[in-house]
Design a protein around this motif. Sequence first.
Motif, PDB file in Angstrom:
ATOM      1  N   PHE A 192       0.818  -1.210   0.000  1.00  0.00           N
ATOM      2  CA  PHE A 192       0.000   0.000   0.000  1.00  0.00           C
ATOM      3  C   PHE A 192       0.854   1.262   0.000  1.00  0.00           C
ATOM      4  O   PHE A 192       0.526   2.250  -0.653  1.00  0.00           O
ATOM      5  N   GLU A 193       1.972   1.248   0.719  1.00  0.00           N
ATOM      6  CA  GLU A 193       2.821   2.429   0.809  1.00  0.00           C
ATOM      7  C   GLU A 193       3.561   2.723  -0.491  1.00  0.00           C
ATOM      8  O   GLU A 193       4.229   3.751  -0.622  1.00  0.00           O
ATOM      9  N   LYS A 194       3.431   1.851  -1.485  1.00  0.00           N
ATOM     10  CA  LYS A 194       4.017   2.085  -2.805  1.00  0.00           C
ATOM     11  C   LYS A 194       2.961   2.472  -3.833  1.00  0.00           C
ATOM     12  O   LYS A 194       3.268   2.660  -5.004  1.00  0.00           O
ATOM     13  N   HIS A 195       1.709   2.593  -3.392  1.00  0.00           N
ATOM     14  CA  HIS A 195       0.592   2.815  -4.298  1.00  0.00           C
ATOM     15  C   HIS A 195       0.083   4.253  -4.153  1.00  0.00           C
ATOM     16  O   HIS A 195       0.127   4.828  -3.069  1.00  0.00           O
ATOM     17  N   PRO A 247      -4.752  -6.500   7.688  1.00  0.00           N
ATOM     18  CA  PRO A 247      -4.692  -5.768   8.968  1.00  0.00           C
ATOM     19  C   PRO A 247      -3.498  -4.836   9.099  1.00  0.00           C
ATOM     20  O   PRO A 247      -3.574  -3.835   9.825  1.00  0.00           O
ATOM     21  N   GLN A 248      -2.397  -5.107   8.405  1.00  0.00           N
ATOM     22  CA  GLN A 248      -1.218  -4.246   8.523  1.00  0.00           C
ATOM     23  C   GLN A 248      -1.461  -2.849   7.963  1.00  0.00           C
ATOM     24  O   GLN A 248      -0.702  -1.918   8.236  1.00  0.00           O
ATOM     25  N   ASN A 271      -4.557   1.251   9.835  1.00  0.00           N
ATOM     26  CA  ASN A 271      -4.431   2.658  10.224  1.00  0.00           C
ATOM     27  C   ASN A 271      -4.300   3.569   9.004  1.00  0.00           C
ATOM     28  O   ASN A 271      -4.890   4.653   8.963  1.00  0.00           O
ATOM     29  N   ASP A 272      -3.523   3.134   8.003  1.00  0.00           N
ATOM     30  CA  ASP A 272      -3.355   3.974   6.817  1.00  0.00           C
ATOM     31  C   ASP A 272      -4.632   4.030   5.985  1.00  0.00           C
ATOM     32  O   ASP A 272      -4.955   5.059   5.394  1.00  0.00           O
ATOM     33  N   LEU A 273      -5.364   2.927   5.930  1.00  0.00           N
ATOM     34  CA  LEU A 273      -6.644   2.941   5.235  1.00  0.00           C
ATOM     35  C   LEU A 273      -7.609   3.912   5.919  1.00  0.00           C
ATOM     36  O   LEU A 273      -8.309   4.677   5.251  1.00  0.00           O
ATOM     37  N   LYS A 274      -7.619   3.885   7.226  1.00  0.00           N
ATOM     38  CA  LYS A 274      -8.475   4.799   7.979  1.00  0.00           C
ATOM     39  C   LYS A 274      -8.088   6.243   7.703  1.00  0.00           C
ATOM     40  O   LYS A 274      -8.954   7.120   7.532  1.00  0.00           O
TER      41      LYS A 274
END
Length: 297
Positions: A216-219, A256-257, A260-263
């Motif tokens: 996700f942190e690369k998207h 689950p990892q 927090n970033d999704l929120k």
Amino acid sequence: MISVVIPLYNKEKSIQATLESVLSQEYRDFEVVVVDDGSTDRSAEIVKKIEDSRIRIIRKENGGVSSARNAGIIAARGEYIAFLDGDDWWRTDYLGTLVQLISDYPNASLYCLRYKSIEKECDISSIEADELHSDFRGLIDDVWRNYPNIWTGCCCSSKKKLIEVGLFDMRMTHGEDIDMWWRLLLNGKCVVDNTKIVAYYIQDAENRAMNKVIPFEKHIPFYIEKYEKWRKENAGFRKFCDREFLYRMFQYTLMPQYKNDLKRVLGQIDFSQQKLSMRLRFVFPRLYRLHLRYRHG
């Protein structure tokens, strides 16, 4: 002169055909900047064996496609830069069509031509260039309402504008090209020639980044704050941007990892401008996944 920037990483099966499609262009005033991004196969050797003074090869440590494209942009000698990946093809009239579009609309930020996606093993010579013909050619007035079908291998911008908007974002490995087009469009106009197919995107090609699971942190949605100013000032862009982010984010809802970033990202999305079904898929992600599984058998 047009500079053609080709990032190269482990494309030994396809790079020669790609370069041949460029070197066979009817329009001849161009250079090819191949950026070898630390390939571990024979890709660079194959490029070196092609005897054509218009080809330059730059070798660098592996840093990803954004890093490679940025190196090509900086090294480019042309006023305009066209992009092509090491496994895609152009028809012989691609650059000529592009140059005419630039000549007719010299003040645009982004130029887009028509392309077609084809299977990896498809015989390109059997495809008619004028299939799915459309008559549209010109400036797009409301780009966020009438967003064109943009793909990197059919895009061009001036070197000056690419540098002005900040080059490709090297934090991203997925959506980094979209991020670039958005920034160009938020700072200028888009021109499209949709009258004929002049480029081919090869599906399932070797070493495609999209064939891999993207952290996700690369998207691109991970960096939603990057667009905060534009999202506040441009309602059309905000609605478009939110929809694009939501489509790209759903795959992470049950990881689950990334909770927090999704929120964090979802808290900035304006769901009032999106379909109810889009909101529901994020409120009930497991139920929506069951729905997809049932629908697709």
